[in-house]
Write a protein that holds these residues in place. Structure first.
Motif, mmCIF file in Angstrom:
data_model
loop_
_atom_site.group_PDB
_atom_site.id
_atom_site.type_symbol
_atom_site.label_atom_id
_atom_site.label_comp_id
_atom_site.label_asym_id
_atom_site.label_seq_id
_atom_site.Cartn_x
_atom_site.Cartn_y
_atom_site.Cartn_z
ATOM 1 N N ARG A 194 9.594 -0.502 5.460
ATOM 2 C CA ARG A 194 10.260 -1.883 5.262
ATOM 3 C C ARG A 194 9.432 -2.772 6.174
ATOM 4 N N GLN A 195 8.968 -2.551 7.381
ATOM 5 C CA GLN A 195 8.322 -3.410 8.277
ATOM 6 C C GLN A 195 6.904 -3.778 7.690
ATOM 7 N N HIS A 196 6.401 -2.733 7.260
ATOM 8 C CA HIS A 196 4.757 -2.841 6.665
ATOM 9 C C HIS A 196 4.745 -2.847 5.272
ATOM 10 N N LYS A 197 5.862 -3.217 4.365
ATOM 11 C CA LYS A 197 5.972 -3.348 2.950
ATOM 12 C C LYS A 197 5.064 -2.162 2.363
ATOM 13 N N CYS A 198 5.606 -1.009 2.371
ATOM 14 C CA CYS A 198 4.733 0.060 1.686
ATOM 15 C C CYS A 198 5.601 1.157 1.151
ATOM 16 N N ILE A 199 4.957 1.969 0.322
ATOM 17 C CA ILE A 199 5.529 3.135 -0.022
ATOM 18 C C ILE A 199 5.131 4.406 0.705
ATOM 19 N N VAL B 220 3.220 15.488 -7.099
ATOM 20 C CA VAL B 220 2.987 14.645 -6.090
ATOM 21 C C VAL B 220 1.592 13.721 -6.304
ATOM 22 N N ARG B 221 0.603 14.357 -6.748
ATOM 23 C CA ARG B 221 -0.784 14.129 -6.969
ATOM 24 C C ARG B 221 -0.951 13.041 -8.111
ATOM 25 N N ARG B 222 -0.173 13.515 -9.287
ATOM 26 C CA ARG B 222 0.083 12.791 -10.258
ATOM 27 C C ARG B 222 0.659 11.461 -10.229
ATOM 28 N N LEU B 223 1.615 11.500 -9.486
ATOM 29 C CA LEU B 223 2.621 10.304 -9.276
ATOM 30 C C LEU B 223 1.778 9.513 -8.673
ATOM 31 N N LEU B 224 1.286 9.873 -7.072
ATOM 32 C CA LEU B 224 0.216 9.287 -6.563
ATOM 33 C C LEU B 224 -0.771 8.403 -7.348
ATOM 34 N N TYR B 225 -1.338 9.478 -8.176
ATOM 35 C CA TYR B 225 -2.460 8.604 -9.264
ATOM 36 C C TYR B 225 -2.080 7.403 -9.870
ATOM 37 N N ARG B 226 -0.655 7.756 -10.480
ATOM 38 C CA ARG B 226 -0.210 6.691 -11.277
ATOM 39 C C ARG B 226 -0.136 5.370 -10.439
ATOM 40 N N LEU B 227 0.911 5.583 -9.178
ATOM 41 C CA LEU B 227 1.060 4.421 -8.578
ATOM 42 C C LEU B 227 -0.187 3.737 -8.076
ATOM 43 N N ALA B 228 -1.133 4.516 -7.728
ATOM 44 C CA ALA B 228 -2.562 3.817 -7.150
ATOM 45 C C ALA B 228 -3.206 3.115 -8.390
ATOM 46 N N ASN B 229 -3.211 3.478 -9.522
ATOM 47 C CA ASN B 229 -3.856 3.109 -10.562
ATOM 48 C C ASN B 229 -3.299 2.006 -11.397
ATOM 49 N N GLU B 230 -2.060 2.284 -11.549
ATOM 50 C CA GLU B 230 -1.115 1.575 -12.509
ATOM 51 C C GLU B 230 -0.916 0.180 -11.656
ATOM 52 N N LEU B 231 -0.435 0.306 -10.260
ATOM 53 C CA LEU B 231 0.125 -0.848 -9.481
ATOM 54 C C LEU B 231 -1.218 -1.363 -8.533
ATOM 55 N N ARG B 232 -2.544 -0.885 -8.893
ATOM 56 C CA ARG B 232 -3.305 -1.035 -8.108
ATOM 57 C C ARG B 232 -3.316 -1.064 -6.427
ATOM 58 N N LEU B 233 -2.605 -0.159 -5.781
ATOM 59 C CA LEU B 233 -2.185 -0.119 -4.525
ATOM 60 C C LEU B 233 -3.341 0.509 -3.837
ATOM 61 N N PRO B 234 -3.650 0.248 -2.393
ATOM 62 C CA PRO B 234 -4.719 1.083 -1.755
ATOM 63 C C PRO B 234 -3.753 2.425 -1.169
ATOM 64 N N TYR C 144 1.019 -0.975 -0.094
ATOM 65 C CA TYR C 144 -0.210 0.062 0.040
ATOM 66 C C TYR C 144 0.864 1.269 -0.009
ATOM 67 N N ILE C 145 0.184 2.358 -0.079
ATOM 68 C CA ILE C 145 0.929 3.801 -0.099
ATOM 69 C C ILE C 145 0.277 4.366 0.995
ATOM 70 N N LEU C 146 1.537 4.943 2.004
ATOM 71 C CA LEU C 146 0.955 5.909 2.843
ATOM 72 C C LEU C 146 1.501 7.230 2.616
ATOM 73 N N MET C 147 0.667 8.022 2.625
ATOM 74 C CA MET C 147 0.750 9.704 2.245
ATOM 75 C C MET C 147 0.635 10.347 3.353
ATOM 76 N N VAL C 148 1.553 11.027 3.809
ATOM 77 C CA VAL C 148 1.463 11.827 4.854
ATOM 78 C C VAL C 148 1.590 13.337 4.681
ATOM 79 N N GLU C 149 0.936 14.280 5.602
ATOM 80 C CA GLU C 149 0.827 15.533 5.320
ATOM 81 C C GLU C 149 2.385 16.275 5.401
#
Lengths: 585, 373
Positions: B217-222, B234-248, B197-202
């Motif tokens: 590393r522990q939780h296997k995320c970006i 950032v928004r565009r990259l997040l969009y691509r990661l989320a949609n192309e890699l199908r990650l929550p 999954y992807i964790l996005m913090v402010e």
């Protein structure tokens, strides 16, 4: 009549203070003696009354005014010099005009010391006949003007003789008059002083001399005073005289030996004003008694018909019927109670307004022309109102506005020129009805900046002229016009009419400036736009630039059209909205 | 939008940015040729001209357009500036170069003739013209060869290729990979991915905390941050990661109206860039916290709470009205915030221990599926 004033203790008291003050200035000992001393000791009333009775006596007008010189405008040295010149010039102009002569006045002020001046004022008027000279110049309250209602500069017959008195009081010198009447071979020369106790002239020297002049009067006198430049000085006064009297030529040599020549702008004489009889609405009780008693008419009805304007036989009968006074009473034998009854009856009977052909305004065209000559603003407009009446006295108000005068400061109050029967008023603006009226007008509505109830701001001048058979001044110094509501209202109306004309001009100017401004905005951006477009469209820059420039010239019209369309749309919407609301109701 | 413009738009789509710019130039010169007041149309970018598409969960730009005339005192300068930006963009296209927004501002900035007026005074003016040109030409900033300065960082269980260089995002120390403003697939490619999954913090500060603790590393995320309001890159990259890699995608922001709005922009787009919503909005992004209910749930001391100021309150009330905040749970979040009259920063969690956020808070929230959408 009018030679003396009977004053009682109260008035003497009032003047005592002033007398003591002026006594310090070295006034003739004779006057000092005549000052009644105040008595404050505790004594039985009879004793005081007896003592007072001894002191109570007639005092002469000359003495009275000697102690109250501030009432006549001689209260400080600067003002005293101005008043001296002013009275002489007013007299000269009145004399010329009455004789139908285009006035040409020479004023010369020589500085003898910092506080002493030798003044010469010469006119080309009809001259004064030999026998009258001493009394005209050396006797207070003597003259032709007080007893009649006619539009004149002078009104009371105090003016020039007061100058003579002031000169005598401050310098001890005599007043010199040279007079020549038309057709006379020689001129007469007089040196005059005033016997202040008796209010009679003393001729100290009399001569017959050669004077290379058709006719005229020259007065010479020495006064204590101070010469100042600026708004309240002689220079400014004569400048405004020429503004208010475009038919007058003035030659003036200042104490600094500068020469000013105000040439005649118009060769046309103002119409000589007609004399009128007092109107019943304006007459005072005391005056009414005097008029009745001095009338040659055989009975009271005749008095009313002959001594007043707008009193026909019918009106006279109505007045007497209302008063309950027998119309056959002889004027000499009338009782005071009946005079009072007639006085009260005047105001209960409807009497036609007084004739107004007795006043001659300067006129709109002449005012504009004179203003133009005086200071060339961008826009000048003038308004002469129809005659109106206050307390039975007819008057006419005129106003002119001179807008955007170069060199006038932007952020200071506008210049106000107050005129009464063509005489500039320089002092006491705060007490004057003209100032009040200017403050009352909402100038912001016309595009002139103004704080609420203040004189407006900007590079502008306003003239207000009141012409009347009797201008109601607040004091004998004749510097401020009394606050009669009828007068203030007329002044406001005249100013508002000028203001409306002005606002048309200001709006037009603003629009032009705005157009100019936006045209310049476009023209500044055109080279940029043309270049960018030529790059984008891969064409040459010059034709685009040329087109845009030519469009920018006509575009303001185009934009105005757009604006108008928008405006009509907005208005349409408003109408629609209003209609809808109407339906809902 | 009329049929005619629709046709025009579809035609436009087949044109390159360079062709579109030339087309704009020709259209305007033709108007001038006919002595018409030259104008181009720009979609209005304001709340009044955006709609919330509930089905797609997107903020979309409406069809309201403004004609921008040259011969109009209010518009002349903007008109001129927009053309200058267009001219500069055409130059970039021809020379096949990219440039920063700041650079572009300097390229077009100069004094006008012999006046003391400048073509542009602030960068915001040229930035606005760029956005106008983007909607006017229906062409993205990236395609006009313009980029913004880098903002935001990323680390985690992924290897990417950036302009031909392979970068393992697990080996980037404390700084992470700085996210560029242009992240199109032609430049950035995703290689090996082991993240779940992807964790996005402010905030940068929280990102550092989690990176130091190697949370990813522990939780296997970006792990990403966008330094406040996430920029377009950032928004565009997040969009691509989320949609192309199908990650929550999980989002973590402060508990205040501004934090909520950061989430909202990532999820359904913004008003100003409504025309880009469809290629940036991560519609399945989940809001992990901080929730207005967290202080109770995690027994946070009242010391760590901050009183709302006037701006906070008026912004919260504004957001309450937005159509995309009408879900019951969101309305409740905002109401509770206003009722308690307090806000909460992410750092407030540190009062429970410096690594409380990574060790307890986030894992518990994800495990319990305690998120908002």
């Amino acid at each position: 009549m009018g030679k003396t004033l009977k004053t009682k203790k109260a008035e003497s008291k009032k003047s005592a203070k002033a007398a003591r003050k002026s006594a310090e200035n070295g006034k003739p000992a004779k006057i000092k003696e005549s000052v009644p001393k105040e008595v404050r000791q505790e004594k039985p009333p009879e004793a005081i009354a007896e003592k007072l009775a001894k002191q109570q006596r007639e005092i002469s007008v000359s003495e009275f005014f000697a102690k109250n010189r501030h009432l006549l405008g001689f209260d400080n040295p600067t003002r005293a010099l101005l008043t001296s010149v002013k009275e002489a010039v007013d007299n000269a102009l009145d004399a010329c005009e009455e004789a139908g002569i285009l006035p040409e006045v020479k004023v010369h002020i020589k500085e003898l010391s910092e506080s002493r001046y030798y003044v010469t004022v010469e006119d080309n008027g009809p001259g004064v006949v030999k026998e009258q000279v001493p009394r005209v110049f050396g006797k207070l309250l003597y003259g032709s003007k007080f007893h009649r209602l006619k539009m004149n500069r002078g009104q009371q017959g105090i003016g020039i003789s007061a100058v003579c008195l002031y000169s005598q009081l401050t310098t001890g010198k005599s007043f010199k008059v040279t007079s020549k009447t038309e057709g006379a071979k020689k001129a007469y020369f007089f040196e005059i002083m005033i016997d202040t106790g008796r209010n009679e002239p003393i001729v100290s020297k009399q001569d017959s001399i050669e004077w290379d002049k058709k006719s005229g009067v020259k007065v010479e006198f020495e006064v204590e005073g101070r010469y100042l430049k600026g708004e309240k000085g002689v220079d400014e006064y004569l400048r405004i005289v020429s503004l208010a009297n475009p038919h007058v030529a003035v030659h003036y040599i200042t104490p600094a030996k500068e020469k000013f020549h105000y040439t005649r702008l118009l060769k046309e004489m103002p119409v000589v004003p007609k004399e009128i009889k007092p109107h019943p609405y304006g007459v005072e009780l005391g005056n009414l008694g005097k008029i009745i008693k001095e009338s040659p008419a055989r009975n009271i009805k005749g008095v009313l018909m002959h001594e007043f304007s707008r009193v026909s036989e019918k009106v006279a009968s109505e007045v007497l019927a209302t008063a309950g006074v027998d119309s056959r009473i002889k004027p000499g034998k009338i009782e005071f109670i009946n005079i009072e009854k007639i006085f009260n009856a005047f105001h209960k009977v409807k009497i036609m307004a007084p004739p107004t052909n007795c006043i001659t305004p300067i006129g709109e065209e002449k005012l504009v022309k004179a203003m133009e000559n005086f200071a060339k603003g961008e826009y000048i407009t003038a308004k002469t109102r129809q005659p109106a009446v206050y307390r039975g006295n007819p008057f006419i108000i005129e106003a002119a506005v001179n807008y955007m005068i170069p060199d006038y400061p932007q952020d200071e109050q506008i210049k106000v020129y107050r005129l009464a029967n063509r005489v500039p008023l320089l002092y006491q603006p705060g007490a004057c009805a003209i100032t009040k009226a200017i403050q009352d007008v909402d100038w912001r509505g016309y595009g002139v900046s103004q704080s609420k109830d203040q004189i407006p701001y900007g590079p502008m001048a306003v003239i207000v002229h009141i012409a009347s058979v009797w201008v109601p001044f607040t004091s004998e110094a004749k510097e401020a016009i009394a606050h009669y509501s009828e007068i203030i209202k007329e002044i406001k109306l005249a100013l508002q009419e000028c203001g409306r004309q002005l606002s048309i001009f200001i709006n037009k100017k603003r629009r032009l400036m705005y157009q100019q401004q936006r045209r310049s905005i476009f023209q500044r951006y055109i080279p940029e736009v043309a270049r960018a477009l030529s790059v984008l469209a891969k064409t040459k820059k010059e034709p685009i630039e040329k087109k845009l420039f030519s469009m920018s010239k006509s575009v303001t019209e185009f934009e105005e059209k757009q604006e108008k369309e928008q405006q009509t749309q907005i208005e349409q919407k408003k109408v629609e909205k209003a209609e809808k609301e109407g339906e809902n109701e | 939008m009329s049929k005619k413009t629709k046709v025009k738009n579809s035609q436009k789509n087949r044109l390159s940015a360079e062709q579109k710019l030339a087309h704009l130039g020709k259209m305007l010169t033709a108007q001038i040729e006919k002595k018409n007041n030259p104008f181009f149309e720009v979609a209005i970018r304001a709340l009044s001209n955006v709609t919330f598409n509930k089905e797609k969960s997107l903020i979309e730009l409406g069809s309201e357009k403004q004609k921008r005339y040259f011969f109009n005192v209010g518009m002349a300068k903007k008109f001129m500036q927009t053309l200058l930006v267009g001219e500069a963009c055409l130059m970039l296209q021809k020379e096949k170069k990219t440039t920063s927004l700041r650079d572009l501002y300097y390229i077009i900035k100069h004094t006008l003739g012999d006046s003391d007026e400048n073509t542009v005074d602030e960068q915001e003016e040229s930035d606005e013209c760029i956005e106008d040109l983007e909607v006017g030409l229906d062409e993205l900033r990236e395609n006009l060869n313009l980029f913004a300065s880098n903002r935001g960082s990323m680390v985690g269980e992924i290897t990417i290729e950036d302009a031909g260089d392979t970068i393992d995002l697990r080996r980037l120390g404390t700084g992470g990979w700085s996210i560029p403003s242009i992240v199109e697939s032609s430049l950035i490619k995703f290689k090996k991915v082991s993240a779940k999954y992807i964790l996005m913090v402010e905030k940068d500060a929280i990102w550092r905390r989690l990176n130091e603790d190697k949370y990813w590393r522990q939780h296997k995320c970006i792990l990403m941050h966008g330094q406040g309001m996430a920029p377009r890159g950032v928004r565009r990259l997040l969009y691509r990661l989320a949609n192309e890699l199908r990650l929550p995608v999980y989002i973590l922001t402060d508990n205040d109206p501004w934090g909520f709005y950061i989430y909202s922009v990532i999820k359904q787009g913004s008003i100003n860039l409504a025309y880009e919503s469809m290629r940036m909005a991560v519609t399945h992004a989940r809001f992990l916290g901080l929730s207005s209910h967290d202080p109770g749930k995690f027994k946070l001391s009242s010391n760590v709470m901050i009183k709302l100021n006037q701006q906070d309150i008026s912004r919260a009330k504004q957001i309450l009205q937005y159509p995309w905040f009408q879900k019951k749970k969101w309305q409740e979040e905002l109401r509770v915030m206003l009722k308690n009259n307090v806000k909460l920063e992410l750092e407030a969690l540190s009062s429970k221990g410096i690594s409380f956020i990574g060790e307890d808070y986030i894992p518990k929230k994800i495990r319990d599926k305690e998120w908002l959408e």
